[in-house]
Design a protein around this motif. Structure first.
Motif, PDB file in Angstrom:
ATOM      1  N   GLN A   1       0.813  -1.214   0.000  1.00  0.00           N
ATOM      2  CA  GLN A   1       0.000   0.000   0.000  1.00  0.00           C
ATOM      3  C   GLN A   1       0.848   1.266   0.000  1.00  0.00           C
ATOM      4  O   GLN A   1       0.371   2.330  -0.378  1.00  0.00           O
ATOM      5  CB  GLN A   1      -0.938   0.012   1.201  1.00  0.00           C
ATOM      6  CG  GLN A   1      -0.246   0.018   2.564  1.00  0.00           C
ATOM      7  CD  GLN A   1       0.104  -1.376   3.051  1.00  0.00           C
ATOM      8  OE1 GLN A   1      -0.040  -2.350   2.321  1.00  0.00           O
ATOM      9  NE2 GLN A   1       0.550  -1.473   4.293  1.00  0.00           N
ATOM     10  N   ASP A   2       2.109   1.169   0.385  1.00  0.00           N
ATOM     11  CA  ASP A   2       2.995   2.334   0.400  1.00  0.00           C
ATOM     12  C   ASP A   2       3.959   2.333  -0.781  1.00  0.00           C
ATOM     13  O   ASP A   2       4.825   3.193  -0.872  1.00  0.00           O
ATOM     14  CB  ASP A   2       3.798   2.362   1.708  1.00  0.00           C
ATOM     15  CG  ASP A   2       2.900   2.515   2.922  1.00  0.00           C
ATOM     16  OD1 ASP A   2       1.943   3.303   2.850  1.00  0.00           O
ATOM     17  OD2 ASP A   2       3.148   1.829   3.930  1.00  0.00           O
TER      18      ASP A   2
ATOM     19  N   LYS B   1       0.127   1.797  -4.646  1.00  0.00           N
ATOM     20  CA  LYS B   1      -0.477   3.049  -4.174  1.00  0.00           C
ATOM     21  C   LYS B   1      -1.308   3.743  -5.257  1.00  0.00           C
ATOM     22  O   LYS B   1      -2.404   4.237  -4.994  1.00  0.00           O
ATOM     23  CB  LYS B   1       0.636   3.972  -3.668  1.00  0.00           C
ATOM     24  CG  LYS B   1       0.158   5.252  -3.029  1.00  0.00           C
ATOM     25  CD  LYS B   1       1.273   5.901  -2.220  1.00  0.00           C
ATOM     26  CE  LYS B   1       2.544   6.132  -3.033  1.00  0.00           C
ATOM     27  NZ  LYS B   1       3.574   6.850  -2.255  1.00  0.00           N
TER      28      LYS B   1
END
Length: 640
Positions: free
Chosen positions: A69-70, A74
């Motif tokens: 997710q980072d 993203k």
């Protein structure tokens, strides 16, 4: 042998007081200064190595920096293709929670831009040959242009900085420059770089910026800027689209072969692109990020085996995947098996879905040093184990790319998928757990710094998609173009070829819409263009292109202004998992009022019913307020 982006500045021992770069602050202190350090070819090479960190800069949505997710997911999470599995993981654009920013936000003209400009300012006075000077000017133009491509996408009009600015430089406090003027300068610099970059592989090393990398950026930038200019009604789109086609076709001739993989699974070449030890041996790779044990390991595979992986796909995105026969799920004759259970949803679908989301299965647990398992008495439970290949030993590390049944970082068995929840390892709320970087051969034992699979930066697959889309926008997409682009990707994936003549207004009853300025109801995308865009979404899923694409297409409301749902489930099953159901005909229910007996898992509130939804101001980023305070000549983007 793996080649690395390892900065040679440590070896060169350059310390430049005029460039406040954290990397250089760690170098040995010597008597070299900016005035005497730029002389030889190796001086320039050492100084420019930190610019390769641009590909891992976390303000770029396709960045390889960070996990899940980072990192590379993203941009697709922002586009609504994916979401976080937690109840607080709703999309910030759909629910209008994008915070105002005082600084940052990708507004950066000091780090990479300043470094490039310092290097460029010293070329003429160096002892290099003219060919070497042209080469480093071309490399500088490449990095300068790559960063400006991102700045333009974020902010539209931006200051043009092509010299080393001091605190008292008047240019440091000037206004934003018109987007077209800046875009033209970026394209001119890329064209110059393409023609003048040298062949210095013996000195620079393999897997470094070369002519093909420049052409890959021209292909990307030409499509991105051309379609932005068309759908945002700025004019002069054709020039950029034509450059996209020109550069793309040169690369297509240079990279005629797609990687088909070694694992033997359907679509193996697609899946192995993210799970291969050495992409230097893979056809179609133009530039990649190399990871090596004990030097610069990565943790993407590891994190996807843990409870810390937050990324899941929603039903809306799953429904975009074609059947293997090349038809959308709602098309006549598609053979879609329905959505009443996950086995049916995945059956006979584009195999690229299996390499992005863990397919469903169920096994019996056994005993042993590493957990053993056996098949259940239900033949359906092994359907996708047979397709993906059986994980015979569940050893850690194991063998191959993706195998079923899965296991967590410690080799604990994942006995079944779907696996609903938010706490335990390999769980998610939608049922569609994303595992694009998962493999069985990388060591993952409670340490993310053991993974060494390389990751692509530029590859021919993106170029093929750029070519197809640009050709359509120029009015020259036909069966011949489809065969040279989209159908090469489908052949590798195991999906029936696109037949352009078969695609009409009824081909996909769920065709997407775009939203011109002032048109809130939207306009259906041309049916052929929709299939081209669908192919792009699927082929590049999980690589971060989503938020760029839905903005340049002006399609953000279609992707984001709808409820995010998961698997179809009965009320009894939903209550057992403490989940809420959603049915498009009757709304949502927790099952206690008896109004809904079955439906899709309900992940987040309907943004439009909440009075939220995509805002037009999100097409451009906010200029940080601190920058406007420091420079009153800057104007804010509309709506912020």
């Amino acid at each position: 042998m793996k080649r690395l982006f390892i900065s040679l500045a440590i070896l060169a021992g350059i310390s430049l007081s005029s460039c406040n770069d954290s990397f250089l602050e760690k170098t040995p202190v010597t008597d070299l200064t900016e005035n005497n350090a730029f002389n030889s070819y190796d001086n320039f090479k050492a100084f420019m190595w930190p610019c390769y960190e641009m590909f891992t800069n976390n303000t770029i949505r396709t960045s390889l920096q960070g996990f899940g997710q980072d990192g590379q997911y993203k941009g697709d999470m922002a586009a609504g293709y994916f979401q976080q599995k937690y109840e607080s993981g709703y999309n910030e654009f759909a629910y209008q929670t994008v915070a105002s920013v005082a600084s940052g936000n990708g507004w950066d003209f000091k780090s990479f831009i300043r470094r490039v400009n310092i290097m460029l300012s010293h070329i003429d006075n160096s002892s290099m040959t003219e060919a070497q000077k042209d080469h480093w000017r071309a490399v500088g133009y490449f990095f300068h242009s790559f960063w400006y491509m991102e700045l333009i996408d974020r902010f539209g009009d931006v200051p043009w900085v092509d010299q080393v600015l001091q605190e008292d430089s008047p240019e440091a406090y000037g206004p934003r420059v018109d987007r077209k003027t800046v875009a033209d300068k970026v394209l001119e610099r890329l064209q110059w770089a393409e023609q003048n970059i040298g062949n210095f592989t013996s000195q620079d090393g393999d897997n470094t910026i070369n002519q093909d990398c420049v052409r890959a950026v021209i292909s990307r930038f030409g499509l991105r800027e051309g379609t932005w200019r068309k759908y945002h009604e700025l004019g002069d789109a054709e020039k950029y689209l034509q450059e996209c086609v020109r550069a793309s076709e040169l690369l297509m001739a240079a990279y005629p072969t797609l990687y088909t993989g070694t694992d033997g699974q359907p679509g193996a070449g697609y899946g192995e692109m993210w799970t291969t030890e050495d992409l230097g041996q893979v056809p179609g790779i133009i530039l990649y990020k190399s990871y090596v044990k004990d030097i610069n390991p990565m943790g993407m595979s590891y994190i996807e085996h843990t409870s810390s992986h937050y990324v899941e796909m929603n039903q809306n995105t799953v429904d975009l995947y074609l059947m293997k026969n090349g038809k959308p799920i709602l098309a006549d004759g598609s053979g879609y098996h329905g959505n009443k259970d996950m086995y049916a949803v995945f059956r006979d679908r584009d195999p690229r879905l299996y390499h992005t989301v863990i397919p469903p299965y169920k096994v019996k647990s056994g005993k042993g040093d590493y957990p053993t398992w056996s098949y259940t008495d239900n033949p359906a439970d092994r359907e996708y184990i047979d397709i993906m290949g059986a994980n015979e030993s569940c050893s850690n590390p194991g063998v191959g790319m993706k195998r079923l049944p899965g296991q967590n970082w410690s080799a604990s068995l994942v006995p079944e998928i779907p696996r609903l929840g938010t706490g335990a390892f390999v769980t998610c709320r939608s049922g569609y757990y994303v595992w694009k970087n998962w493999d069985n051969w990388e060591t993952s034992f409670n340490n993310g710094n053991l993974n060494t699979a390389d990751k692509p930066i530029f590859k021919i697959e993106e170029v093929l998609l750029n070519e197809a889309e640009a050709k359509f926008e120029l009015g020259v997409f036909d069966q011949g173009v489809a065969d040279k682009t989209i159908n090469k990707l489908r052949d590798r994936a195991g999906v029936v070829k696109m037949v352009v003549a078969d695609i009409n207004d009824s081909f996909d009853p769920n065709r997407g819409k775009y939203y011109p300025k002032g048109n809130e109801s939207g306009i259906l995308v041309d049916p052929v263009l929709w299939e081209i865009r669908r192919e792009r979404i699927i082929e590049l899923m999980g690589e971060g292109f989503g938020i760029y694409d839905i903005r340049r297409w002006r399609m953000a409301p279609w992707f984001l202004n709808k409820p995010a749902t998961g698997l179809w489930m009965s009320k009894e099953e939903a209550m057992k998992n403490n989940m809420t159901l959603y049915n498009p005909e009757t709304g949502y229910s927790d099952g206690t009022d008896g109004s809904l007996t079955e439906g899709n898992l309900y992940l987040f509130n309907d943004p439009l019913k909440e009075g939220k939804g995509w805002l037009d101001k999100y097409y451009l980023y906010q200029v940080p307020t601190t920058e406007i305070l420091l420079n009153p000549e800057l104007e804010q983007n509309p709506g912020w």
